[in-house]
Design an enzyme around this catalytic site. Structure first.
Site, mmCIF file in Angstrom:
data_model
loop_
_atom_site.group_PDB
_atom_site.id
_atom_site.type_symbol
_atom_site.label_atom_id
_atom_site.label_comp_id
_atom_site.label_asym_id
_atom_site.label_seq_id
_atom_site.Cartn_x
_atom_site.Cartn_y
_atom_site.Cartn_z
ATOM 1 N N SER A 135 -7.972 35.971 77.963
ATOM 2 C CA SER A 135 -7.755 34.817 77.491
ATOM 3 C C SER A 135 -8.738 34.709 76.181
ATOM 4 O O SER A 135 -9.852 34.898 76.359
ATOM 5 C CB SER A 135 -8.021 33.792 78.277
ATOM 6 O OG SER A 135 -7.988 32.643 77.970
ATOM 7 N N LYS A 161 -3.606 35.982 76.265
ATOM 8 C CA LYS A 161 -3.363 34.589 76.245
ATOM 9 C C LYS A 161 -4.160 34.206 75.190
ATOM 10 O O LYS A 161 -5.223 34.418 75.233
ATOM 11 C CB LYS A 161 -3.747 34.161 77.549
ATOM 12 C CG LYS A 161 -3.850 32.417 77.778
ATOM 13 C CD LYS A 161 -4.019 32.159 79.159
ATOM 14 C CE LYS A 161 -5.059 31.335 79.197
ATOM 15 N NZ LYS A 161 -5.426 30.878 80.871
ATOM 16 N N ASP A 188 -1.630 29.067 75.816
ATOM 17 C CA ASP A 188 -2.276 28.108 76.872
ATOM 18 C C ASP A 188 -2.781 26.661 75.957
ATOM 19 O O ASP A 188 -3.873 26.970 75.260
ATOM 20 C CB ASP A 188 -3.351 28.493 77.594
ATOM 21 C CG ASP A 188 -3.969 27.620 78.794
ATOM 22 O OD1 ASP A 188 -3.618 26.419 78.909
ATOM 23 O OD2 ASP A 188 -4.849 27.861 79.654
ATOM 24 N N LYS A 262 -5.772 29.185 90.427
ATOM 25 C CA LYS A 262 -7.390 29.463 90.583
ATOM 26 C C LYS A 262 -7.792 29.092 91.811
ATOM 27 O O LYS A 262 -7.743 27.796 92.016
ATOM 28 C CB LYS A 262 -7.780 28.880 89.487
ATOM 29 C CG LYS A 262 -7.461 29.100 87.950
ATOM 30 C CD LYS A 262 -8.213 28.236 86.915
ATOM 31 C CE LYS A 262 -7.533 28.595 85.539
ATOM 32 N NZ LYS A 262 -8.062 27.818 84.526
ATOM 33 N N GLY A 290 -8.594 32.371 85.851
ATOM 34 C CA GLY A 290 -10.062 32.737 85.606
ATOM 35 C C GLY A 290 -10.982 31.172 85.084
ATOM 36 O O GLY A 290 -10.154 30.552 84.558
#
Ligand code: OSB
Ligand code: MG
Length: 367
Positions: A135, A161, A188, A262, A290
């Site tokens: 990410s 991401k 995201d 998550k 995460g």
């Protein structure tokens, strides 16, 4: 097994790099680790609450308060048959899933160790390694972003991401797609948009993204359903999904086609597995997200991601993506887009208790 003692510790740990998302930033994290003891064994977990109530209303301090004033005094001294029983005495507490998850997850590690099996095996995991991505936080300019993405691709991550917000979205992602035509990208937004932005979000359809995660409000299932009907890119929900009931609502309304699970956000591994099972039954994919965890939280995430329905790469990156030095050994690493699932008892990595003791700034014990 009887829960004989609980110890909650807080210590600071600085990320190697500032991590920006549309709802805020992280650099100096406040880490909460919990241990539960019984039968001469110790189970470990990490509470994923952040410093600020941005991603969630929970914070390091609300989690400390709820755990030390309400949860831990009620669970120590109790007999449990399985890991999920541990929360039974505090089922009356509304919300605070991150605080509760820490207790439930430590109980999973503890009971897996007592059974002499890995956490993955105890959960019903079927994979020896899991597919992982990375990410990437919001970067001020495209050059910095492209350079970082190229580095992560060299590390072998299976997908990348990209965090987005208004002003850093379609054009930025179009530039990335042009520079990296074959890479699996997703975006995201951490709730940065409204349905007024539908044209901008529809423009993402041309960029071949795996999904767009949490584009709209954290509690808005209705408009996510409207949006999903208007765009081709699959919508993935993160912040919105805190319970199995939320999953049912999202399925009924067709608010999303994918869920990022998550365990900290949904109150533990038991609920994570039930959301996984429900999505699998619906023929939809899940993946493990995460929260910038240390190796303790990461170990739980890797074990969860070894379940069969976790068919998409998780936000489970190598220890060195986050920390100069992790608090577990061996550190987590990535090769060829995969991370090995530990096979030792429980979380299967050794926690560096001496280093944690040296770093600890507050500690509370219940016995
Ligand atoms: O939205 O998934 C998110 C980190 C902190 C808060 C929210 C999110 C994230 C991440 C990082 O995307 C995932 C990770 O590498 O741990
Ligand atoms: Mg997210």
């Amino acid at each position: 097994m009887k829960i004989e003692r609980a110890t909650l510790r807080e210590f600071p740990l600085s990320l190697r790099e500032f991590f920006e998302i549309s709802s805020g930033g992280s650099q100096d994290r406040r880490i909460l680790l919990l241990t539960l003891e019984g039968e001469g064994l110790e189970g470990w977990s990490e509470c994923v609450a952040s410093r600020e109530p941005a991603y969630s209303y929970e914070t390091t301090d609300t989690a400390w308060h709820v755990l030390t004033d309400f949860v831990l005094p009620r669970i120590v001294g109790r007999e449990i048959e399985g890991p999920e029983d541990v929360l039974e005495p505090v089922s009356w507490i509304r919300g605070h899933g991150m605080a509760k998850a820490a207790v439930e997850m430590a109980a999973w590690d503890l009971t897996a160790r007592a059974d002499g099996v890995s956490l993955s095996e105890k959960l019903g995991g079927t994979r020896a390694s899991v597919s992982v991505g990375v990410s990437v936080g919001i970067k001020p300019d495209d050059d910095a972003l492209h350079e970082q993405v190229a580095g992560f691709l060299e590390d072998g991550y299976a997908r990348v991401k990209i965090k987005i917000k208004p002003g850093r979205d379609v054009e930025m992602l179009a530039g990335l797609r042009e520079a990296f035509p074959d890479v699996s990208f997703m975006a995201d937004a951490n709730s940065a948009y409204t349905l007024d932005d539908v044209d901008r979000l529809r423009a993402l359809d041309a960029l071949d993204l795996m999904m767009i995660e949490q584009p709209l409000r954290y509690d808005d299932f209705f408009h996510h359903a409207r949006l999903q009907a208007e765009i081709e890119t699959p919508v993935c929900l993160d912040e919105s999904i805190k319970t199995v009931g939320d999953t049912e609502l999202a399925l009924e309304l067709e608010s999303c086609r994918i869920i990022n699970i998550k365990p900290g956000r949904v109150g533990g591994l038991g609920t994570s597995r039930r959301i996984h099972d429900r999505m699998r039954e619906a023929g939809l994919a899940v993946w493990c997200g995460g929260m910038l965890e240390t190796g303790v939280g990461r170990a739980h995430n890797v074990a969860l991601a070894s379940l069969p329905g976790f068919t998409l790469p998780g936000d489970i990156s190598a220890s060195r993506r986050y920390w100069e030095q992790d608090v577990v050994s061996p550190e987590f690493d990535v090769a060829g887009g995969e991370m090995a699932v530990p096979t030792g008892p429980g979380i299967g990595v050794e926690v560096d208790v001496e280093r944690i003791a040296a770093l600890t700034v507050r500690e509370a014990t219940f016995d």
